[in-house]
Design an enzyme around this catalytic site. Structure first.
Site, PDB file in Angstrom:
ATOM      1  N   LYS A 167      13.582   2.557   1.666  1.00 18.31           N
ATOM      2  CA  LYS A 167      13.512   2.038   0.289  1.00 18.31           C
ATOM      3  C   LYS A 167      13.449   3.271  -0.626  1.00 18.31           C
ATOM      4  O   LYS A 167      12.402   3.849  -0.842  1.00 18.31           O
ATOM      5  CB  LYS A 167      12.238   1.174   0.130  1.00 18.31           C
ATOM      6  CG  LYS A 167      12.292   0.121  -0.954  1.00 18.31           C
ATOM      7  CD  LYS A 167      12.488   0.645  -2.355  1.00 18.31           C
ATOM      8  CE  LYS A 167      11.285   1.316  -2.942  1.00 18.31           C
ATOM      9  NZ  LYS A 167      11.571   1.960  -4.254  1.00 18.31           N
TER      10      LYS A 167
ATOM     11  N   GLU B 114      -2.467  15.149 -12.521  1.00 18.67           N
ATOM     12  CA  GLU B 114      -1.096  15.612 -12.308  1.00 18.67           C
ATOM     13  C   GLU B 114      -0.249  15.167 -13.496  1.00 18.67           C
ATOM     14  O   GLU B 114      -0.123  13.969 -13.754  1.00 18.67           O
ATOM     15  CB  GLU B 114      -0.540  14.985 -11.024  1.00 18.67           C
ATOM     16  CG  GLU B 114       0.898  15.375 -10.771  1.00 18.67           C
ATOM     17  CD  GLU B 114       1.461  14.742  -9.501  1.00 18.67           C
ATOM     18  OE1 GLU B 114       1.295  13.529  -9.315  1.00 18.67           O
ATOM     19  OE2 GLU B 114       2.076  15.478  -8.706  1.00 18.67           O
TER      20      GLU B 114
ATOM     21  N   GLU C 280      13.793   3.629  -7.104  1.00 20.43           N
ATOM     22  CA  GLU C 280      14.671   2.807  -7.942  1.00 20.43           C
ATOM     23  C   GLU C 280      15.157   3.579  -9.173  1.00 20.43           C
ATOM     24  O   GLU C 280      16.034   3.126  -9.886  1.00 20.43           O
ATOM     25  CB  GLU C 280      13.954   1.517  -8.369  1.00 20.43           C
ATOM     26  CG  GLU C 280      12.767   1.701  -9.306  1.00 20.43           C
ATOM     27  CD  GLU C 280      11.460   2.073  -8.586  1.00 20.43           C
ATOM     28  OE1 GLU C 280      11.505   2.749  -7.541  1.00 20.43           O
ATOM     29  OE2 GLU C 280      10.392   1.695  -9.103  1.00 20.43           O
TER      30      GLU C 280
ATOM     31  N   CYS D 255       6.073  18.260  -6.423  1.00 26.91           N
ATOM     32  CA  CYS D 255       4.695  18.201  -5.916  1.00 26.91           C
ATOM     33  C   CYS D 255       4.178  19.593  -5.619  1.00 26.91           C
ATOM     34  O   CYS D 255       2.985  19.780  -5.430  1.00 26.91           O
ATOM     35  CB  CYS D 255       4.600  17.316  -4.689  1.00 26.91           C
ATOM     36  SG  CYS D 255       5.370  18.069  -3.252  1.00 26.91           S
TER      37      CYS D 255
ATOM     38  N   SER E 216       3.151   9.024  -5.862  1.00 36.47           N
ATOM     39  CA  SER E 216       1.908   9.385  -6.546  1.00 36.47           C
ATOM     40  C   SER E 216       0.705   9.020  -5.675  1.00 36.47           C
ATOM     41  O   SER E 216       0.792   8.141  -4.804  1.00 36.47           O
ATOM     42  CB  SER E 216       1.836   8.647  -7.877  1.00 36.47           C
ATOM     43  OG  SER E 216       1.982   7.261  -7.639  1.00 36.47           O
TER      44      SER E 216
HETATM   45  P1  NAD Z   1       5.675   6.612  -7.446  1.00 35.81           P
HETATM   46  O1  NAD Z   1       4.383   6.561  -6.733  1.00 35.81           O
HETATM   47  O2  NAD Z   1       5.772   5.977  -8.788  1.00 35.81           O
HETATM   48  O3  NAD Z   1       6.823   5.900  -6.563  1.00 35.81           O
HETATM   49  C1  NAD Z   1       7.052   6.272  -5.210  1.00 35.81           C
HETATM   50  C2  NAD Z   1       7.662   5.078  -4.482  1.00 35.81           C
HETATM   51  O4  NAD Z   1       6.723   3.999  -4.491  1.00 35.81           O
HETATM   52  C3  NAD Z   1       8.943   4.548  -5.123  1.00 35.81           C
HETATM   53  O5  NAD Z   1       9.850   4.206  -4.101  1.00 35.81           O
HETATM   54  C4  NAD Z   1       8.464   3.306  -5.895  1.00 35.81           C
HETATM   55  O6  NAD Z   1       9.437   2.304  -5.962  1.00 35.81           O
HETATM   56  C5  NAD Z   1       7.273   2.836  -5.096  1.00 35.81           C
HETATM   57  N1  NAD Z   1       6.206   2.238  -5.920  1.00 35.81           N
HETATM   58  C6  NAD Z   1       5.895   2.542  -7.210  1.00 35.81           C
HETATM   59  N2  NAD Z   1       4.810   1.817  -7.602  1.00 35.81           N
HETATM   60  C7  NAD Z   1       4.437   1.068  -6.543  1.00 35.81           C
HETATM   61  C8  NAD Z   1       3.392   0.138  -6.314  1.00 35.81           C
HETATM   62  N3  NAD Z   1       2.510  -0.173  -7.251  1.00 35.81           N
HETATM   63  N4  NAD Z   1       3.292  -0.437  -5.099  1.00 35.81           N
HETATM   64  C9  NAD Z   1       4.165  -0.132  -4.105  1.00 35.81           C
HETATM   65  N5  NAD Z   1       5.184   0.742  -4.283  1.00 35.81           N
HETATM   66  C10 NAD Z   1       5.321   1.343  -5.468  1.00 35.81           C
HETATM   67  O7  NAD Z   1       6.119   8.146  -7.493  1.00 35.81           O
HETATM   68  P2  NAD Z   1       7.336   8.783  -8.293  1.00 35.81           P
HETATM   69  O8  NAD Z   1       7.024   8.787  -9.749  1.00 35.81           O
HETATM   70  O9  NAD Z   1       8.631   8.207  -7.826  1.00 35.81           O
HETATM   71  O10 NAD Z   1       7.287  10.283  -7.717  1.00 35.81           O
HETATM   72  C11 NAD Z   1       6.459  11.282  -8.231  1.00 35.81           C
HETATM   73  C12 NAD Z   1       5.185  11.420  -7.436  1.00 35.81           C
HETATM   74  O11 NAD Z   1       5.479  11.736  -6.076  1.00 35.81           O
HETATM   75  C13 NAD Z   1       4.301  12.560  -7.925  1.00 35.81           C
HETATM   76  O12 NAD Z   1       2.967  12.146  -7.915  1.00 35.81           O
HETATM   77  C14 NAD Z   1       4.534  13.647  -6.900  1.00 35.81           C
HETATM   78  O13 NAD Z   1       3.492  14.596  -6.771  1.00 35.81           O
HETATM   79  C15 NAD Z   1       4.685  12.853  -5.663  1.00 35.81           C
HETATM   80  N6  NAD Z   1       5.358  13.615  -4.633  1.00 35.81           N
HETATM   81  C16 NAD Z   1       4.601  14.107  -3.625  1.00 35.81           C
HETATM   82  C17 NAD Z   1       5.192  14.908  -2.652  1.00 35.81           C
HETATM   83  C18 NAD Z   1       4.372  15.480  -1.533  1.00 35.81           C
HETATM   84  O14 NAD Z   1       4.944  16.099  -0.646  1.00 35.81           O
HETATM   85  N7  NAD Z   1       3.060  15.308  -1.523  1.00 35.81           N
HETATM   86  C19 NAD Z   1       6.553  15.178  -2.716  1.00 35.81           C
HETATM   87  C20 NAD Z   1       7.295  14.644  -3.771  1.00 35.81           C
HETATM   88  C21 NAD Z   1       6.685  13.867  -4.727  1.00 35.81           C
END
Ligand code: NAD
Length: 495
Positions: free
Chosen positions: A174, A383, A177, A282, A227
């Site tokens: 998945k 963050e 989006e 990240c 996140s």
């Molecule tokens: P996000 O948490 O908003 O979304 C990540 C995924 O989760 C997406 O596929 C999204 O559709 C899904 N999602 C969003 N809200 C959800 C919910 N309430 N319930 C279930 N699924 C949900 O993250 P983002 O904005 O796409 O990405 C940025 C974040 O990712 C930052 O916090 C960044 O630090 C983190 N990140 C971490 C690493 C790492 O290695 N630790 C690497 C890359 C990004």
């Protein structure tokens, strides 16, 4: 009129059953590039059933044959490297040099997974008791769910699914989006490489699709990156239904500069870390801590550099920093800056009003620098995920480490110094998982594990490296006795 992307299920492209769809737009221009459906639990179930059907045959496919599919995918990715990088800049916004690097990092994971016949080897000990030998085999488990974020939409899915399929599992992916289009192209290339139907399936969507993956009884494990709040929720929900889970979360990374550092090289590393990918990494540096008189020297250089960065469309060669992903994210980053001012941090460079001529619909935030940031302020604690730096001063390296250890995150940090002893002490005391020494972005290569500690990571086995192989396999330990052999205590040699 743009098209709505399709799910990829059992080797066929099919429309999601849900009515709702979101727009995927170029963050620099606002131009709509496509639409993404919000798949339902029924769509996830269809993909899981296809993955489940494909598993027994794929699992029995010899490991070298599974690797050969990945070798062909590696060749196709290399052939399409530039096409993928350009498409990624259009849908994500980061500059072309950065998207070329991202595609390369993705390819390196496929390369690593090509070594699966060796990576999957078990262990053996003979004569663990009289006439008994023991061995372990690594075996795949079934269907895995993979859920990924928007900031590395090519590379992060490749941290997981190539290892999952190389080890003989099947996958439901998945993607984010917000920018799913470039990975959609990679799935086409995987099909061209000969990945059999049902081995990799893609379901587009948001929360409902993710929760269905967490709950689905036929999914054995979930890999997630996003996140920290969502990482924690996914970890809790998927493990409650008995799955093995690894979830990588957010970060707040410190860059510690000692007075003996090479300041020009340190500036390059710090500026790249903070403003690269418009801060949407990240591993991005967030707070620079200058120790003693390093503070004034790095402060002056960083402010000059930040003020001179040229923002714009990432496809323009002169652009040094692209837009952020969306208008909503731009507003979120601006709100953090407002809050930093309200909390009393000194705003030395303000990117809130940034614009780019001719690209008025782009999502711009200019380089922003705060000073005197404390851990109590939201800009010192949370963050931000944008091009916003804090510059602080510490009297000693111990004070700098103390500042860092108060963060709830433990993803990455860096030290800049010419002292091996200081670097060694920093590594020993940092309490953070990915550590740079005179490097601003401490990104492990595919053959090392990637992931943080504290609220940056939930689980135990991290992404890629040997951990990735362990996550996607179970060790089956066999003890064997064949009576009558020469090591059998009851054996009586005839001569
Ligand atoms: P996000 O948490 O908003 O979304 C990540 C995924 O989760 C997406 O596929 C999204 O559709 C899904 N999602 C969003 N809200 C959800 C919910 N309430 N319930 C279930 N699924 C949900 O993250 P983002 O904005 O796409 O990405 C940025 C974040 O990712 C930052 O916090 C960044 O630090 C983190 N990140 C971490 C690493 C790492 O290695 N630790 C690497 C890359 C990004």
């Amino acid at each position: 009129m743009t098209t709505t992307v399709r799910n990829y299920v059992g080797g066929g492209w099919r429309a999601a059953s849900g009515e709702e769809a979101l727009s995927v737009a170029n963050p620099a221009t606002g131009e709509e590039l496509g639409r993404v459906p919000l798949s339902t639990a029924a769509d996830v179930d269809a993909a899981v059933q296809a993955a489940k059907v494909a598993f027994p045959t794929w699992r029995r496919t010899p490991a070298p044959d599974r690797a050969r599919v990945l070798f062909r995918l590696r060749a196709l990715l290399a052939e399409h490297h530039e096409e993928l990088a350009v498409q990624l800049t259009r849908e994500h916004g980061k500059i072309l040099a950065e998207t070329r690097g991202e595609v390369q990092r993705g390819i390196e994971n496929v390369e690593h997974a090509c070594g699966i016949p060796t990576l999957m080897m078990g262990e053996t000990v003979e004569q663990i008791a009289g006439g008994i030998d023991s061995a372990s085999w690594r075996q795949p488990l079934g269907v895995f769910g993979v859920v990924t974020p928007y900031n590395f939409p090519v590379m992060i899915p490749l941290w997981f699914w190539p290892y999952a399929v190389a080890t003989g599992n099947t996958v439901v992916l998945k993607p984010s989006e917000q920018d799913p289009l470039t990975h959609q192209r990679i799935v086409e290339l995987a099909e061209e490489a000969g990945l059999p139907p049902g081995v990799l399936n893609v379901v587009h969507g948001g929360r409902e699709a993710v929760e269905s993956i967490c709950d689905h009884p036929d999914i054995v494990g979930v890999s997630f990156v996003g996140s920290s709040e969502v990482a924690r929720a996914v970890y809790t929900r998927a493990s409650a239904s008995g799955k093995r889970v690894q979830t990588l979360g957010g970060a707040k990374n410190f860059l510690v500069v000692l007075p003996d550092a090479d300041m020009d090289a340190t500036l390059e590393a710090c500026a790249g870390s903070i403003f690269g990918s418009t801060g949407q990494r990240c591993l991005a540096g967030s707070i620079v801590v200058g120790v003693g008189d390093a503070h004034g020297r790095i402060r002056e250089r960083l402010l000059d550099r930040a003020a001179s960065l040229r923002i714009g469309d990432g496809l323009e060669p002169a652009t040094q920093m692209g837009p952020v992903i969306s208008a909503a994210h731009r507003d979120r980053v601006r709100a953090f800056i407002d809050q930093g001012v309200a909390d009393g941090a000194k705003l030395s460079l303000d990117g809130r009003g940034a614009t780019v001529e001719g690209l008025e619909d782009g999502h711009w935030v200019g380089p922003t620098v705060f000073e005197d940031v404390t851990p109590e302020m939201s800009v010192g604690r949370e963050e931000i995920f944008g091009p916003v730096a804090g510059i602080n001063r510490a009297d000693t390296v111990e004070d700098a480490i103390d500042m860092m250890r108060r963060s709830r995150y433990g993803n990455a940090c860096s030290i800049f110094t010419t002292s091996g002893r200081a670097a060694r002490d920093f590594r020993y005391e940092a309490g953070v998982s990915m550590i740079g020494v005179n490097l601003g972005v401490a990104a492990p290569m595919a053959f090392f594990p990637f992931g943080g500690s504290r609220e940056s990571f939930f689980g135990d086995l991290k992404a890629a490296g040997r951990d990735g192989i362990r996550f996607f396999t179970d060790q089956r330990v066999v003890l064997s006795r064949w009576s009558g052999g020469s090591a059998d205590p009851h054996h009586r040699p005839t001569s």
